[in-house]
Every structure is written in C-alpha cells, then in structure tokens.
Design a protein around this motif. Structure first.
Motif, PDB file in Angstrom:
ATOM      1  N   LYS A  44      36.743  -5.720  57.678  1.00  0.00           N
ATOM      2  CA  LYS A  44      36.279  -4.643  56.841  1.00  0.00           C
ATOM      3  C   LYS A  44      37.479  -4.174  56.170  1.00  0.00           C
ATOM      4  CE  LYS A  44      36.286  -0.305  58.995  1.00  0.00           C
ATOM      5  NZ  LYS A  44      36.118   0.903  59.754  1.00  0.00           N
ATOM      6  N   THR A  45      37.237  -3.534  54.986  1.00  0.00           N
ATOM      7  CA  THR A  45      38.148  -3.053  54.098  1.00  0.00           C
ATOM      8  C   THR A  45      37.943  -1.397  53.792  1.00  0.00           C
ATOM      9  OG1 THR A  45      39.197  -3.255  51.922  1.00  0.00           O
ATOM     10  CG2 THR A  45      36.932  -3.861  52.041  1.00  0.00           C
ATOM     11  N   VAL A  46      38.930  -0.653  53.577  1.00  0.00           N
ATOM     12  CA  VAL A  46      38.605   0.733  53.444  1.00  0.00           C
ATOM     13  C   VAL A  46      39.307   1.085  52.057  1.00  0.00           C
ATOM     14  CG1 VAL A  46      38.558   1.269  55.883  1.00  0.00           C
ATOM     15  CG2 VAL A  46      40.630   0.911  54.763  1.00  0.00           C
ATOM     16  N   ALA A  47      39.066   2.205  51.685  1.00  0.00           N
ATOM     17  CA  ALA A  47      39.510   2.509  50.304  1.00  0.00           C
ATOM     18  C   ALA A  47      40.963   2.934  50.209  1.00  0.00           C
ATOM     19  CB  ALA A  47      38.594   4.114  50.219  1.00  0.00           C
ATOM     20  N   GLN A  48      41.512   3.361  51.253  1.00  0.00           N
ATOM     21  CA  GLN A  48      42.845   3.447  51.440  1.00  0.00           C
ATOM     22  C   GLN A  48      43.780   2.230  51.045  1.00  0.00           C
ATOM     23  OE1 GLN A  48      40.797   4.526  53.670  1.00  0.00           O
ATOM     24  NE2 GLN A  48      41.538   6.141  54.713  1.00  0.00           N
ATOM     25  N   GLN A  49      43.214   1.013  51.049  1.00  0.00           N
ATOM     26  CA  GLN A  49      44.110  -0.300  51.020  1.00  0.00           C
ATOM     27  C   GLN A  49      44.236  -0.328  49.602  1.00  0.00           C
ATOM     28  OE1 GLN A  49      41.288  -2.881  53.189  1.00  0.00           O
ATOM     29  NE2 GLN A  49      43.162  -3.607  54.002  1.00  0.00           N
ATOM     30  N   THR A  50      43.313  -0.068  48.571  1.00  0.00           N
ATOM     31  CA  THR A  50      43.473  -0.011  47.273  1.00  0.00           C
ATOM     32  C   THR A  50      43.157   1.219  46.471  1.00  0.00           C
ATOM     33  OG1 THR A  50      41.240  -0.966  47.029  1.00  0.00           O
ATOM     34  CG2 THR A  50      43.370  -2.521  46.981  1.00  0.00           C
ATOM     35  N   PRO A  51      43.940   2.379  46.908  1.00  0.00           N
ATOM     36  CA  PRO A  51      43.929   3.715  46.524  1.00  0.00           C
ATOM     37  C   PRO A  51      43.490   3.770  44.989  1.00  0.00           C
ATOM     38  CG  PRO A  51      45.914   3.835  47.069  1.00  0.00           C
ATOM     39  CD  PRO A  51      45.398   2.245  47.525  1.00  0.00           C
ATOM     40  N   LEU A  52      43.846   3.146  44.261  1.00  0.00           N
ATOM     41  CA  LEU A  52      43.614   3.424  42.795  1.00  0.00           C
ATOM     42  C   LEU A  52      42.320   2.936  41.968  1.00  0.00           C
ATOM     43  CD1 LEU A  52      47.282   2.978  41.026  1.00  0.00           C
ATOM     44  CD2 LEU A  52      46.160   4.967  42.290  1.00  0.00           C
ATOM     45  N   TYR A  53      41.776   2.302  43.077  1.00  0.00           N
ATOM     46  CA  TYR A  53      40.366   1.327  42.795  1.00  0.00           C
ATOM     47  C   TYR A  53      39.369   1.938  43.521  1.00  0.00           C
ATOM     48  CZ  TYR A  53      36.799  -2.041  41.619  1.00  0.00           C
ATOM     49  OH  TYR A  53      35.603  -2.843  41.622  1.00  0.00           O
ATOM     50  N   SER A  54      39.346   1.844  44.745  1.00  0.00           N
ATOM     51  CA  SER A  54      38.026   1.907  45.305  1.00  0.00           C
ATOM     52  C   SER A  54      37.669   3.368  45.356  1.00  0.00           C
ATOM     53  CB  SER A  54      38.105   1.397  46.989  1.00  0.00           C
ATOM     54  OG  SER A  54      38.704   0.154  47.135  1.00  0.00           O
ATOM     55  N   PRO A  55      38.526   4.398  45.687  1.00  0.00           N
ATOM     56  CA  PRO A  55      37.859   5.758  45.754  1.00  0.00           C
ATOM     57  C   PRO A  55      37.157   6.065  44.558  1.00  0.00           C
ATOM     58  CG  PRO A  55      40.201   5.648  46.555  1.00  0.00           C
ATOM     59  CD  PRO A  55      39.944   4.368  46.099  1.00  0.00           C
ATOM     60  N   GLY A  56      37.601   5.624  43.318  1.00  0.00           N
ATOM     61  CA  GLY A  56      37.037   6.120  42.196  1.00  0.00           C
ATOM     62  C   GLY A  56      35.679   5.495  41.892  1.00  0.00           C
ATOM     63  N   ARG A  57      35.312   4.613  42.784  1.00  0.00           N
ATOM     64  CA  ARG A  57      33.824   3.937  42.545  1.00  0.00           C
ATOM     65  C   ARG A  57      33.247   4.350  43.661  1.00  0.00           C
ATOM     66  NH1 ARG A  57      37.557   2.058  39.848  1.00  0.00           N
ATOM     67  NH2 ARG A  57      37.119   1.075  37.870  1.00  0.00           N
ATOM     68  N   GLY A  58      33.599   5.347  44.534  1.00  0.00           N
ATOM     69  CA  GLY A  58      32.894   5.882  45.527  1.00  0.00           C
ATOM     70  C   GLY A  58      32.537   4.793  46.816  1.00  0.00           C
ATOM     71  N   VAL A  59      33.679   4.042  46.855  1.00  0.00           N
ATOM     72  CA  VAL A  59      33.673   2.902  47.893  1.00  0.00           C
ATOM     73  C   VAL A  59      34.531   3.328  49.113  1.00  0.00           C
ATOM     74  CG1 VAL A  59      33.958   0.685  48.823  1.00  0.00           C
ATOM     75  CG2 VAL A  59      32.956   1.135  46.532  1.00  0.00           C
ATOM     76  N   THR A  60      34.096   3.972  50.381  1.00  0.00           N
ATOM     77  CA  THR A  60      35.080   4.293  51.326  1.00  0.00           C
ATOM     78  C   THR A  60      35.233   3.346  52.285  1.00  0.00           C
ATOM     79  OG1 THR A  60      33.158   5.233  52.495  1.00  0.00           O
ATOM     80  CG2 THR A  60      34.321   6.802  51.119  1.00  0.00           C
ATOM     81  N   ALA A  61      34.288   2.265  52.451  1.00  0.00           N
ATOM     82  CA  ALA A  61      34.667   1.155  53.457  1.00  0.00           C
ATOM     83  C   ALA A  61      33.418   0.178  53.060  1.00  0.00           C
ATOM     84  CB  ALA A  61      34.409   1.509  54.780  1.00  0.00           C
ATOM     85  N   ALA A  62      33.774  -1.020  53.285  1.00  0.00           N
ATOM     86  CA  ALA A  62      33.135  -2.144  52.908  1.00  0.00           C
ATOM     87  C   ALA A  62      33.224  -3.441  53.946  1.00  0.00           C
ATOM     88  CB  ALA A  62      33.315  -2.649  51.311  1.00  0.00           C
ATOM     89  N   VAL A  63      32.249  -4.279  54.193  1.00  0.00           N
ATOM     90  CA  VAL A  63      32.536  -5.299  54.895  1.00  0.00           C
ATOM     91  C   VAL A  63      33.203  -6.264  54.030  1.00  0.00           C
ATOM     92  CG1 VAL A  63      31.415  -7.300  55.956  1.00  0.00           C
ATOM     93  CG2 VAL A  63      30.294  -4.869  56.219  1.00  0.00           C
ATOM     94  N   ARG A  64      33.963  -7.294  54.544  1.00  0.00           N
ATOM     95  CA  ARG A  64      34.682  -8.158  53.677  1.00  0.00           C
ATOM     96  C   ARG A  64      34.703  -9.523  54.527  1.00  0.00           C
ATOM     97  NH1 ARG A  64      41.012  -7.395  53.532  1.00  0.00           N
ATOM     98  NH2 ARG A  64      40.780  -8.202  55.560  1.00  0.00           N
ATOM     99  N   VAL A  65      33.956 -10.614  53.787  1.00  0.00           N
ATOM    100  CA  VAL A  65      33.811 -11.859  54.391  1.00  0.00           C
ATOM    101  C   VAL A  65      34.553 -12.831  53.536  1.00  0.00           C
ATOM    102  CG1 VAL A  65      31.980 -13.486  54.897  1.00  0.00           C
ATOM    103  CG2 VAL A  65      31.238 -11.124  54.722  1.00  0.00           C
ATOM    104  N   SER A  66      35.396 -13.748  54.180  1.00  0.00           N
ATOM    105  CA  SER A  66      36.046 -14.511  53.544  1.00  0.00           C
ATOM    106  C   SER A  66      36.206 -15.953  54.335  1.00  0.00           C
ATOM    107  CB  SER A  66      37.776 -14.012  53.622  1.00  0.00           C
ATOM    108  OG  SER A  66      37.865 -13.751  55.052  1.00  0.00           O
ATOM    109  N   VAL A  67      36.154 -16.863  53.394  1.00  0.00           N
ATOM    110  CA  VAL A  67      35.888 -18.382  53.886  1.00  0.00           C
ATOM    111  C   VAL A  67      37.265 -19.237  53.696  1.00  0.00           C
ATOM    112  CG1 VAL A  67      33.433 -18.285  53.531  1.00  0.00           C
ATOM    113  CG2 VAL A  67      35.008 -19.171  51.503  1.00  0.00           C
ATOM    114  N   HIS A  68      37.290 -20.144  54.451  1.00  0.00           N
ATOM    115  CA  HIS A  68      38.493 -21.135  54.481  1.00  0.00           C
ATOM    116  C   HIS A  68      37.862 -22.444  54.379  1.00  0.00           C
ATOM    117  CE1 HIS A  68      42.138 -23.268  55.826  1.00  0.00           C
ATOM    118  NE2 HIS A  68      42.797 -22.052  55.080  1.00  0.00           N
ATOM    119  N   HIS A  69      38.762 -23.495  53.938  1.00  0.00           N
ATOM    120  CA  HIS A  69      38.376 -24.765  53.920  1.00  0.00           C
ATOM    121  C   HIS A  69      37.774 -25.368  55.067  1.00  0.00           C
ATOM    122  CE1 HIS A  69      41.546 -26.964  56.173  1.00  0.00           C
ATOM    123  NE2 HIS A  69      42.299 -26.007  55.619  1.00  0.00           N
ATOM    124  N   ASP A  70      38.109 -24.844  56.608  1.00  0.00           N
ATOM    125  CA  ASP A  70      37.448 -25.291  57.509  1.00  0.00           C
ATOM    126  C   ASP A  70      36.108 -24.708  58.153  1.00  0.00           C
ATOM    127  OD1 ASP A  70      38.285 -22.916  58.091  1.00  0.00           O
ATOM    128  OD2 ASP A  70      39.361 -23.354  60.077  1.00  0.00           O
TER     129      ASP A  70
END
Length: 433
Positions: free
Chosen positions: A313-339
């Motif tokens: 999960k990612t929250v707006a505070q992690q990138t405070p100059l981007y996410s809050p201005g787009r109304g994103v307070t929290a989002a699900v983050r999915v990330s893949v690896h070569h395995d």
C-alpha cells in the motif's frame, strides 16, 4: 484452481520488501548466529577481508560505477540525508526537485534550502505526467546547483528518463542526484550513462537483500565538493546483513525483466469495474498502483492477503507534491520481480475479483471516471503539476510560468512499524497547525 496453488502465497510486494533468496537468508542466519556465539570481531574480519571486495565489485558492475566509488549505508534515504545537507550551496543557488520526490528527500532538501538560503524549485509535469524536459532545457543555468530526481517513485510505476536528464544537465555545473531505491534490481541502472554524481539505492527491495542495508555511488566531483565539509554520520550496516546482501547480489545476474507480467497486472486492474489505475507517464516499470471506488486500499490489501496474495500500500504522504494534488490518499501497490510467474498474475486477478465480488460497485463514480485511464492507454497523472511546498518557488508549464498555490512541506517522523514515515505538518507562520 488446484488446492496446492491456493496454499502457496503469491508475493507481489517486492517494492516494499523483496523475498530474500534462500542462499542470502542462509548467510544472514549463519552469520547472525556466529556473531551471537563468538562476538562481532570475527564477523567484521570476514566482512572486511572476504565479503567487501566481492560486494564492492558486484555493486560497481550493477551500477555501472568505478570500483571503490560506492559506500554502504543503512538505506538510500539515510545516505542522502548524510551527504546532501553538506553541499556548499549559497543564496544565489537553485535546487531542482520533482513532484515525484519522496518525503524523506524533500525534508532534506527543504532543510538545505533553509540553511543555504537558496531557492528550491519544482520541475513541472507535462499533461501526460512525464517531467517537462523542455521546461528544464529552457530554465537551466549555472545557478542550478543541485537536481534531485527519483528514477521510479514510491507512489506509482512511472520511469523517469534519468539518462536524458543527465545529458541535459551535463554542460552545467550542477550536481545530479538520482534515487534508484525502486528501480535498481528491476531496471537497468548505469551511473555512467545517467551522468549523475550521486546515486542511492536500497538493498531490500528489488535486490532482495536484508532490511537496513543500502548503498550510494558518489562520483569524484561530489566527493571533492564534500571534502572540506565531511560526509556526516553515514552509519554502516551490520556485518551479517552485508554478507546477506552480497549473497543476494550473487543471484542478481540471473534476473530477467518482469515488464510483461506488470502489463498483465495493469490489464487486470483496468478490466476491474470501479478500479482506477494510477499510471502517469509514457513508460512504466514493474510497479502497478491503483485504487477502487468501493473499497479503500487498506481493506482491499487485507482481502487480497486473506486469499494468499501479498501486495503493498502506498499513501499520499510518501510523495506529498504529487499524490494529494490528485486526490489520492492511499492506493494498492502491486510489484513484480523476475521470480514471479504468469500463474502469480492470474492468482492476483482472481483474488481481486473475489475480494470485490458482491459489493455492487459495477460503475465508476464520476470523480474517479474523470481521471480513469482509457482501456488501451496508460493513464496520466493529471494536467496540472502538483502544488509545491512552502518556500518552493512555484513553477508551471503554463504561459509565463503561472504560479501554483503553495502548501507546506510536512516533516517526516518515524512511527511504530517497520520504516514507516508519517507526516507532521510544519507550523504556519502565525503559529497555527
């Protein structure tokens, strides 16, 4: 689906914490036990005489850097905080950052601005969400002393064109810093081709080493600039963790790109009613971020975990100059690896359908529909650039550099939990919160 497949957990949170290879985990366990039984001296000798030469060579090859130009730290943010504040900047200088900068780096840059009494400016975005390189080319001059860029930000999967930025900055005297925390291990990272003087990274994400081990590449020009002022408190990581990171990097040569799987995950999100893909820019990495109109990020992450699929999960505070201005307070983050495998992507798609089944959210609400991506295209982050923090010089891609309303840069504070950054708003000039 076979019962055995349901019992096997699918790990899709490499951006948060990669699954450590068996060899690396065995080394971490062995040398932690050895230190517990025999004390730290034998471990330190083993690290100094055996592990560090191997690790330094592997880091140099991984980062495209000369051997001996890398240092270890407890994390990328810690290395940045130890080195950058000591840069000899003054009132006539400018610092450039981007809307995708992380909160920890923003706090360091804001403190440097206050100490040096220089200007801190935010490079604007194009309508598609990419950084505006034309604006950079038009506004660069020798008074730009430092440029800080995240190769891949924490909040979404956009890939910043760090090599193109390096070529643009090369004729000028500025120092160029690149945060590769979310890119190294999943994307090619070559400090020589990028042309940066500082490159920082974490060892526990896509490199799949242990926590609290990071590194920094410091070019000769940066070391020369810092020489009169020292390098600050660059805390070295513990011995057993260094051994484990070396073992993890030994398997990095076998890594293959996972971009195909990320595209499958993005398609699964786009085909989910009520879901909004957060994917600004034209080039995407192995990180897929989204939110749903009918279920907030926290409960949705837990629903997926209950079905054997681990996501972040990612929250707006992690990138405070981007996410809050787009109304994103929290989002699900999915990330893949070569395995990860195609079966893992299918498990995610099925778990997402099951988690949302029966909730009746089959239409995207107007507020989400307005910024949702077209099915065949990657979504942009929005036309207007994010609002900069107090003390930042407001810049815009619009005519005559129209100003963007300013907000205050929050101060990062570590709270309970593993390496979590919460935000505490700086007091207003009148003393109000």
């Amino acid at each position: 689906m076979p019962h055995g497949d349901r019992d096997r957990r699918v790990h899709l949170d490499t951006a948060g914490l990669g699954r450590m290879p068996a060899a690396a985990r065995a080394e971490l366990t062995e040398w932690t036990l050895h230190e517990d039984r025999h004390g730290p001296h034998e471990v330190d000798e083993h690290v100094h005489h055996v592990v560090r030469p191997e690790l330094d060579a592997r880091l140099a090859a991984l980062l495209g850097a000369p051997a001996g130009d890398t240092v270890l730290s407890t994390g990328a943010a810690d290395a940045f905080a130890a080195l950058v504040p000591r840069l000899p900047l003054g009132p006539g200088d400018r610092i450039w950052t981007t809307p995708y900068e992380g909160v920890a780096h923003l706090a360091v840059l804001s403190a440097l601005r206050d100490r040096a009494r220089c200007r801190l400016e935010v490079v604007p975005l194009r309508p598609d969400g990419d950084l505006d390189l034309e604006w950079m080319a038009a506004h660069i001059d020798d008074d730009v002393a430092l440029v800080s860029v995240a190769h891949v930000p924490a909040s979404c999967g956009i890939v910043t064109p760090v090599e193109a930025i390096g070529r643009l900055l090369a004729p000028y005297r500025c120092l160029y810093a690149v945060d590769a925390s979310y890119s190294v291990g999943q994307l090619p990272v070559d400090a020589g081709r990028i042309g940066c003087q500082l490159l920082t990274g974490d060892g526990w994400r896509f490199l799949r080493g242990p926590e609290s081990v990071g590194f920094a590449y410091a070019a000769p020009g940066l070391r020369q600039a810092l020489a009169p002022y020292g390098t600050g408190l660059l805390v070295p990581p513990e011995g057993a963790r260094v051994v484990a990171l070396n073992a993890a990097l030994a398997e990095q040569d076998d890594a293959v790109p996972a971009g195909g799987l990320a595209a499958v995950l993005r398609t699964a999100v786009q085909e989910t009613p009520g879901a909004e893909l957060i994917a600004p820019g034209r080039v995407q990495s192995g990180i897929v971020t989204f939110r749903h109109a009918g279920m907030s990020a926290g409960p949705l992450r837990r629903e997926l975990a209950a079905r054997g699929v681990t996501v972040g999960k990612t929250v707006a505070q992690q990138t405070p100059l981007y996410s809050p201005g787009r109304g994103v307070t929290a989002a699900v983050r999915v990330s893949v690896h070569h395995d990860n495998s195609a079966r893992d992507a299918a498990r995610f798609a099925q778990a997402l359908r099951e988690a949302l089944a029966g909730r009746g959210h089959h239409a995207v609400p107007r507020a989400v529909r307005a910024v949702a991506p077209a099915p065949a295209a990657v979504a942009a982050g929005g036309g207007a650039e994010a609002a900069p923090a107090a003390g930042l010089r407001a810049v815009s891609a619009g005519p005559a550099g129209a100003a963007v309303p300013a907000v205050r840069v929050p101060r990062p504070r570590r709270t309970a939990g593993r390496r979590h950054l919460a935000l505490v708003s700086a007091p207003a000039p009148d003393g109000t919160a």
